[in-house]
Design a protein around this motif. Structure first.
Motif, short mmCIF file in Angstrom:
data_model
loop_
_atom_site.label_atom_id
_atom_site.label_comp_id
_atom_site.label_asym_id
_atom_site.label_seq_id
_atom_site.Cartn_x
_atom_site.Cartn_y
_atom_site.Cartn_z
N LEU A 206 0.85 -1.20 0.00
CA LEU A 206 0.00 0.00 0.00
C LEU A 206 0.89 1.25 0.00
CD1 LEU A 206 -2.66 -1.13 2.63
CD2 LEU A 206 -2.88 -1.11 0.14
N PRO A 207 0.53 2.24 -0.80
CA PRO A 207 1.37 3.43 -0.87
C PRO A 207 1.31 4.26 0.42
CG PRO A 207 -0.64 3.75 -2.13
CD PRO A 207 -0.63 2.33 -1.67
N VAL A 208 2.41 4.88 0.74
CA VAL A 208 2.45 5.80 1.86
C VAL A 208 1.65 7.04 1.46
CG1 VAL A 208 3.95 7.28 3.27
CG2 VAL A 208 4.69 4.97 2.65
N GLN A 209 0.84 7.50 2.37
CA GLN A 209 0.01 8.66 2.07
C GLN A 209 0.39 9.83 2.97
OE1 GLN A 209 -4.18 8.09 1.88
NE2 GLN A 209 -4.03 6.25 0.64
N GLN A 210 0.29 11.01 2.42
CA GLN A 210 0.51 12.24 3.18
C GLN A 210 -0.85 12.87 3.45
OE1 GLN A 210 3.46 13.50 4.26
NE2 GLN A 210 4.42 11.64 3.51
N PRO A 211 -0.95 13.63 4.52
CA PRO A 211 -2.22 14.33 4.77
C PRO A 211 -2.55 15.26 3.60
CG PRO A 211 -0.74 14.52 6.66
CD PRO A 211 0.04 13.89 5.55
N THR A 212 -3.82 15.35 3.29
CA THR A 212 -4.25 16.21 2.19
C THR A 212 -5.27 17.25 2.62
OG1 THR A 212 -5.97 14.64 1.56
CG2 THR A 212 -3.84 14.43 0.43
N LYS A 213 -5.87 17.04 3.78
CA LYS A 213 -6.89 17.98 4.25
C LYS A 213 -6.42 18.58 5.58
CE LYS A 213 -11.90 18.35 4.96
NZ LYS A 213 -11.90 19.59 5.51
N PHE A 214 -6.45 19.90 5.63
CA PHE A 214 -6.05 20.62 6.83
C PHE A 214 -7.23 21.47 7.29
CE2 PHE A 214 -2.32 19.48 4.55
CZ PHE A 214 -1.38 19.17 5.51
N GLU A 215 -7.25 21.77 8.60
CA GLU A 215 -8.34 22.56 9.16
C GLU A 215 -7.79 23.82 9.83
OE1 GLU A 215 -11.71 19.44 10.58
OE2 GLU A 215 -9.92 19.56 11.82
N PHE A 216 -8.48 24.92 9.62
CA PHE A 216 -8.17 26.19 10.25
C PHE A 216 -9.41 26.58 11.05
CE2 PHE A 216 -7.83 31.01 9.45
CZ PHE A 216 -7.10 31.21 10.62
N ILE A 217 -9.27 26.58 12.38
CA ILE A 217 -10.41 26.85 13.26
C ILE A 217 -10.04 28.02 14.17
CG2 ILE A 217 -11.96 25.91 15.03
CD1 ILE A 217 -11.27 23.11 13.91
N ILE A 218 -10.97 28.96 14.32
CA ILE A 218 -10.77 30.13 15.16
C ILE A 218 -11.84 30.16 16.23
CG2 ILE A 218 -10.73 32.66 15.23
CD1 ILE A 218 -9.96 32.60 12.25
N ASN A 219 -11.44 30.44 17.47
CA ASN A 219 -12.38 30.62 18.56
C ASN A 219 -12.57 32.12 18.74
OD1 ASN A 219 -13.66 30.90 21.08
ND2 ASN A 219 -12.95 28.86 21.69
N LEU A 220 -13.63 32.65 18.18
CA LEU A 220 -13.90 34.09 18.20
C LEU A 220 -14.23 34.57 19.62
CD1 LEU A 220 -13.89 36.38 16.20
CD2 LEU A 220 -16.30 35.96 15.78
N LYS A 221 -14.86 33.71 20.40
CA LYS A 221 -15.18 34.05 21.79
C LYS A 221 -13.88 34.32 22.56
CE LYS A 221 -17.34 32.12 25.91
NZ LYS A 221 -17.94 30.93 26.50
N THR A 222 -12.89 33.46 22.36
CA THR A 222 -11.60 33.64 23.03
C THR A 222 -10.92 34.91 22.54
OG1 THR A 222 -11.33 31.28 23.42
CG2 THR A 222 -9.33 32.59 23.40
N ALA A 223 -10.97 35.15 21.24
CA ALA A 223 -10.36 36.36 20.68
C ALA A 223 -10.92 37.61 21.37
CB ALA A 223 -10.59 36.42 19.18
N LYS A 224 -12.22 37.65 21.56
CA LYS A 224 -12.84 38.80 22.22
C LYS A 224 -12.40 38.90 23.67
CE LYS A 224 -16.79 38.96 19.15
NZ LYS A 224 -18.22 38.71 18.96
N GLN A 225 -12.27 37.74 24.35
CA GLN A 225 -11.88 37.75 25.76
C GLN A 225 -10.46 38.28 25.97
OE1 GLN A 225 -12.94 33.57 26.52
NE2 GLN A 225 -14.23 34.33 28.19
N ILE A 226 -9.59 38.08 25.00
CA ILE A 226 -8.21 38.56 25.15
C ILE A 226 -7.99 39.90 24.44
CG2 ILE A 226 -7.27 36.25 25.52
CD1 ILE A 226 -6.17 36.32 22.67
#
Length: 150
Positions: free
Chosen positions: A113-133
């Motif tokens: 089986l071929p070695v696979q590299q990740p192809t999907k990445f996630e960018f998540i922001i916590n806006l509530k935390t941003a406001k708190q800081i």
């Protein structure tokens, strides 16, 4: 290896890295005191696992208390109150791993089986935390996020 890669990138961006060792939950407060002592602008958590995973909320609470933006590779930290995550989609990796398990159970040789590299990445922001800081996240950044926690 990834720590060295982080150092190289930081150097090209003119960012100074100061490492804070957290070997257990009792080290969290001291690490944040250390971050304040060196006047850190942000915290990037390179390593996690059994030491920090059960204490995600405490880590987030201390970051908010100290008004320090945090970045993680693991989305569970952002859901617990961290600021941002950018990393490999664990859901996508699990799905892809399941297809390999299926092939192996159907007698495929793992070595074939071929070695696979990740192809999907996630960018998540916590806006509530941003406001708190007191951090304002530009709209153009929010629209690029895969998920915004409000």
């Amino acid at each position: 290896k990834s720590l060295r890669e982080t150092e190289v990138i930081a150097e090209t961006l003119g960012v100074r890295i100061h490492y804070l060792d957290v070997l257990g939950p009792k080290d969290l407060e001291a690490a944040f005191r250390g971050a304040n002592k060196v006047k850190a602008d942000a915290v990037f958590v390179e390593v996690w696992g059994a030491i920090l995973n059960p204490h995600r909320a405490e880590f987030a609470r201390l970051a908010i208390k100290n008004r320090l933006p945090t970045m993680f590779r693991n989305p569970q930290y952002v859901e617990a109150g961290g600021l941002v995550t950018y990393g490999v989609s664990e859901i996508d990796l699990s799905r892809r791993a399941a297809t390999y398990v299926d092939k192996i159970l159907k007698r495929a040789k793992p070595a074939d089986l071929p070695v696979q590299q990740p192809t999907k990445f996630e960018f998540i922001i916590n806006l509530k935390t941003a406001k708190q800081i007191g951090l304002n996240i530009p709209q153009w950044t929010l629209v690029k996020a895969d998920k915004v926690i409000r």
